[in-house]
Design an enzyme around this catalytic site. Structure first.
Site, mmCIF file in Angstrom:
data_model
loop_
_atom_site.group_PDB
_atom_site.id
_atom_site.type_symbol
_atom_site.label_atom_id
_atom_site.label_comp_id
_atom_site.label_asym_id
_atom_site.label_seq_id
_atom_site.Cartn_x
_atom_site.Cartn_y
_atom_site.Cartn_z
ATOM 1 N N TRP A 15 0.853 -1.300 0.000
ATOM 2 C CA TRP A 15 -0.114 0.078 0.085
ATOM 3 C C TRP A 15 0.867 1.275 0.105
ATOM 4 C CZ3 TRP A 15 -4.369 -0.599 -1.964
ATOM 5 C CH2 TRP A 15 -5.127 -1.811 -1.975
ATOM 6 N N ASP A 50 -0.941 6.487 6.592
ATOM 7 C CA ASP A 50 -2.292 5.958 6.099
ATOM 8 C C ASP A 50 -2.636 4.883 7.421
ATOM 9 O OD1 ASP A 50 -3.957 3.897 5.182
ATOM 10 O OD2 ASP A 50 -2.703 3.362 3.371
ATOM 11 N N LYS A 108 -12.300 -1.377 7.653
ATOM 12 C CA LYS A 108 -11.674 -2.397 8.552
ATOM 13 C C LYS A 108 -12.004 -2.471 9.978
ATOM 14 C CE LYS A 108 -8.357 -2.139 4.802
ATOM 15 N NZ LYS A 108 -8.790 -3.092 4.137
HETATM 16 N N1 PMP Z 1 -4.336 1.526 2.465
HETATM 17 C C1 PMP Z 1 -4.492 0.336 3.336
HETATM 18 C C2 PMP Z 1 -3.503 0.016 4.557
HETATM 19 C C3 PMP Z 1 -5.363 -0.617 2.804
HETATM 20 O O1 PMP Z 1 -5.209 -1.606 3.641
HETATM 21 C C4 PMP Z 1 -6.098 -0.240 1.658
HETATM 22 C C5 PMP Z 1 -7.283 -1.363 1.146
HETATM 23 N N2 PMP Z 1 -7.303 -2.281 1.914
HETATM 24 C C6 PMP Z 1 -5.972 0.921 1.088
HETATM 25 C C7 PMP Z 1 -4.950 1.950 1.437
HETATM 26 C C8 PMP Z 1 -6.847 1.300 -0.029
HETATM 27 O O2 PMP Z 1 -7.970 1.502 0.014
HETATM 28 P P1 PMP Z 1 -9.211 1.570 -0.899
HETATM 29 O O3 PMP Z 1 -9.447 0.219 -1.504
HETATM 30 O O4 PMP Z 1 -10.263 2.120 0.219
HETATM 31 O O5 PMP Z 1 -8.821 2.784 -1.897
#
Ligand code: PMP
Length: 362
Positions: free
Chosen positions: A103, A168, A192
């Protein structure tokens, strides 16, 4: 048919049963309004009251200092991968990214569209965290918990004085206390630990507002979102409602301190089984970097025996232990232990792991 089902999905993830029951009622009629929460106008006082209560809950649970704004936005984590540089990179045109997994890697790649990005790569298999040291960076970015790789920071990284730290926290916000004053900006998708997909929580220090790139779309602009108190356009009303209900539940259960205690117990239980399995279960993540949220491991060997892993997932599913398959990019098994997963559910998974090892060891 299993007697119970436990849902270990990485997200959208399990919601507390009690919250789901409350949502069921709100779906038919929100608090005596004769209107479903799915139909409620974002301009109504009922909705605005709910938003105010949600902000207050965020502030109380995370002890947000008064010089920070709490925003709710759409676009998920990926929206923030763009929003962060679009709003914050104008100061020097460059930013530093600590890359610990997929991520933060994706966020760093998105940010290269808007400025010069320097990456500090961290090896998840070794001890020690690297951080970024450029005092000219507009901000330093990192991801607290890498949901795919099962890597979690234990402490907040040090950054050069005056450089805002951006985080994040999509997969571990509301799972332990954080000193918000160390951050310039924190964001987290709700799906989550604090709700369902569609709404993203942003906490930003006031002085960082007001300098977006001229090309920043209004919908991703923190300054505009703040000015309109998170109702710049028709917002995701229902996901906001879900968040408000989940945060009330977190508060009622004892807040983030209690969530932290539970999360540590649940993850310790599974890691202990992995560590005492004589290599039958294996994780490549260094013990000092293990995630409390996403326990990522292989079955059969360090590299994983794919046949055995398939069998593990199939038999677990038959026993009502759902969604344990690892992310397609890393394979293996992933058990996500967010706030709604109870200790009893983690114990059931632990018992299954022990039995599976007994029945399948070479
Ligand atoms: N950052 C983290 C730590 C994630 O776990 C996720 C998605 N699981 C995201 C960003 C991306 O999020 P989204 O699918 O809502 O765009």
């Amino acid at each position: 048919m299993p007697k119970q089902y436990s849902y270990f999905c990485a997200g959208p993830a399990k919601l507390p049963d009690e919250v789901l029951r409350g949502l069921q009622a709100g779906l038919l009629q929100y608090r005596g309004t004769h209107v479903s929460m799915l139909e409620l106008s974002h301009r109504s006082n009922d909705f605005k009251d709910m938003l105010v209560a949600t902000e207050n809950n965020v502030r109380n649970l995370l002890k947000v200092p008064s010089n920070y704004r709490v925003l709710l936005m759409a676009g998920g984590g990926n929206g923030q991968f763009a929003a962060v540089p679009l709003n914050l990179i104008s100061r020097t045109g460059k930013a530093d990214y600590i890359v610990t997994g997929s991520w933060s890697d994706k966020a760093a790649k998105e940010a290269t569209k808007y400025g010069t990005i320097h990456r500090c790569e961290v090896d998840k298999t070794a001890e020690g965290w690297r951080t970024c040291t450029d005092p000219e960076a507009s901000y330093v970015y990192y991801c607290e918990n890498e949901t795919v790789d099962g890597v979690e920071f234990q402490t907040v990284p040090e950054v050069p004085a005056g450089v805002p730290l951006v985080c994040d926290m999509s997969s571990n916000i509301f799972t332990r206390p954080f000193d918000i004053s160390k951050f310039g900006l924190i964001y987290g998708g709700a799906q989550k630990n604090c709700g369902t997909a569609g709404v993203t929580l942003v906490i930003i220090r006031e002085d960082l507002l007001g300098n977006p790139l001229p090309t920043c779309p209004s919908i991703l602009d923190y300054t505009i979102t703040n000015k309109h108190q998170s109702i710049f356009n028709t917002p995701p009303v229902f996901p906001m409602y879900v968040m408000s209900e989940v945060l009330q539940w977190v508060a009622k259960e004892g807040g983030v301190e209690e969530m932290s205690k539970r999360t540590t117990e649940k993850s310790n239980l599974l890691y202990s089984i992995i560590d005492h399995s004589s290599g039958f279960y294996a994780t490549t993540v260094h013990p000092t970097k293990r995630s409390r949220m996403n326990v990522v491991f292989r079955v059969g060997s360090k590299e994983g025996n794919e046949e055995l892993e398939k069998k593990f997932v199939e038999e677990a599913t038959q026993q009502g232990l759902l969604s344990l398959k690892g992310h397609r990019s890393v394979g293996g098994i992933r058990a996500s232990l967010y706030n709604a997963i109870t200790m009893e559910e983690a114990e059931r998974l632990g018992e299954f792991m022990k039995a599976f090892q007994r029945d399948n060891k070479a």
